[in-house]
Scaffold this motif. Structure first.
Motif, PDB file in Angstrom:
ATOM      1  N   UNK A 175       0.874  -1.051  -0.124  1.00 58.64           N
ATOM      2  CA  UNK A 175       0.027   0.034   0.189  1.00 58.64           C
ATOM      3  C   UNK A 175       0.790   1.414  -0.171  1.00 58.64           C
ATOM      4  N   UNK A 176       2.024   1.318   0.439  1.00 57.37           N
ATOM      5  CA  UNK A 176       2.715   2.094   0.547  1.00 57.37           C
ATOM      6  C   UNK A 176       3.178   3.061  -1.056  1.00 57.37           C
ATOM      7  N   UNK A 177       3.123   4.192  -0.891  1.00 58.33           N
ATOM      8  CA  UNK A 177       2.855   5.017  -2.198  1.00 58.33           C
ATOM      9  C   UNK A 177       1.896   5.223  -2.971  1.00 58.33           C
ATOM     10  N   UNK A 178       0.692   4.155  -2.697  1.00 56.71           N
ATOM     11  CA  UNK A 178      -0.541   4.588  -3.450  1.00 56.71           C
ATOM     12  C   UNK A 178      -1.209   5.552  -3.044  1.00 56.71           C
ATOM     13  N   UNK A 179      -2.205   6.032  -3.873  1.00 56.83           N
ATOM     14  CA  UNK A 179      -3.204   6.999  -3.520  1.00 56.83           C
ATOM     15  C   UNK A 179      -4.662   6.448  -2.907  1.00 56.83           C
ATOM     16  N   UNK A 180      -5.278   7.469  -2.096  1.00 59.37           N
ATOM     17  CA  UNK A 180      -6.576   6.785  -1.683  1.00 59.37           C
ATOM     18  C   UNK A 180      -7.911   7.388  -2.599  1.00 59.37           C
TER      19      UNK A 180
END
Length: 235
Positions: free
Chosen positions: A102-107
């Protein structure tokens, strides 16, 4: 000749003659409701132990938001924390073992502090979304005063006419706030706009002719086109 004195019987007791077997002890009577209550208590204890065991066996480590996370926020390790909870199989969640992915992904939307994260909260589309561009609008302290912008808010980017133009009304472009970078001297707002409007808006921002309007009755894209057409007729 010897004589024997008969023993006196104790009060409340019958004398026992020699050779007579002692009387059996009195039989205790069991009350049915006492027995039933005992069996019920045993049953409840066993059921509680079974439920507790099942709950412990069903608990799992999942990810929740460590703080309030805005829409379009880029996820960092400190934004997430792991908790052990018992969840129904129908409740969507993300295992704590998937934190690295999940690190680096956008919500895709905002997530309040302590809320479970699910795959629906993670934006799969490229950023910016197809057909849009990000325009950074710089606001002075005076322009930013009173604005309470948050990612996801719908706004209008208003462009004033160049100083060389005569009898020209300001135009506007609908957009969506992607990020807000506030400072002591003002703010910089990332706005998602239609790709075809990005170049003209960027030029207006560089010339100090762009500002942001936040209101509740937002115009549609057709209204914006009509406004631009009217301005063209007036020139």
């Amino acid at each position: 000749m010897t004589t024997s004195t008969p023993k006196q019987a104790l009060p409340g007791r019958r004398p026992v003659s020699a050779g007579q077997p002692p009387a059996p002890p009195p039989r205790l009577r069991r009350r049915p409701w006492v027995v039933g209550a005992g069996l019920a208590a045993v049953g409840l204890g066993a059921a509680a132990g079974l439920v507790t065991g099942v709950a412990l066996s069903d608990s799992r480590e999942v990810l929740v938001a460590a703080g309030d996370l805005d829409k379009y926020h880029v996820i960092a390790a400190e934004d997430l924390r792991s908790v052990s909870v018992s969840l129904d199989s129908s409740v969507a969640s993300i295992p704590s073992t998937d934190v690295a992915s999940l690190i680096g992904k956008r919500l895709a939307d905002g997530v309040p502090e302590g809320s479970l994260l699910s795959s629906a909260d993670i934006a799969d589309d490229a950023y910016p979304p197809e057909g849009t561009s990000v325009v950074r609008v710089t606001l002075t302290a005076q322009q930013a005063q009173g604005l309470t912008l948050e990612p996801g808010d719908l706004v209008r980017v208003v462009v004033s006419a160049p100083s060389t133009a005569t009898e020209s009304e300001p135009t506007f472009t609908p957009g969506e706030v992607a990020a807000v970078h506030a400072g002591d001297t003002g703010a910089v707002v990332d706005v998602l706009v239609a790709r075809g409007e990005a170049v003209a808006l960027s030029d207006a921002v560089m010339g100090g002719r762009a500002s942001i309007v936040q209101d509740f009755d937002l115009p549609t894209a057709d209204d914006a086109d009509d406004s631009t057409a009217d301005d063209g007729d007036g020139e």
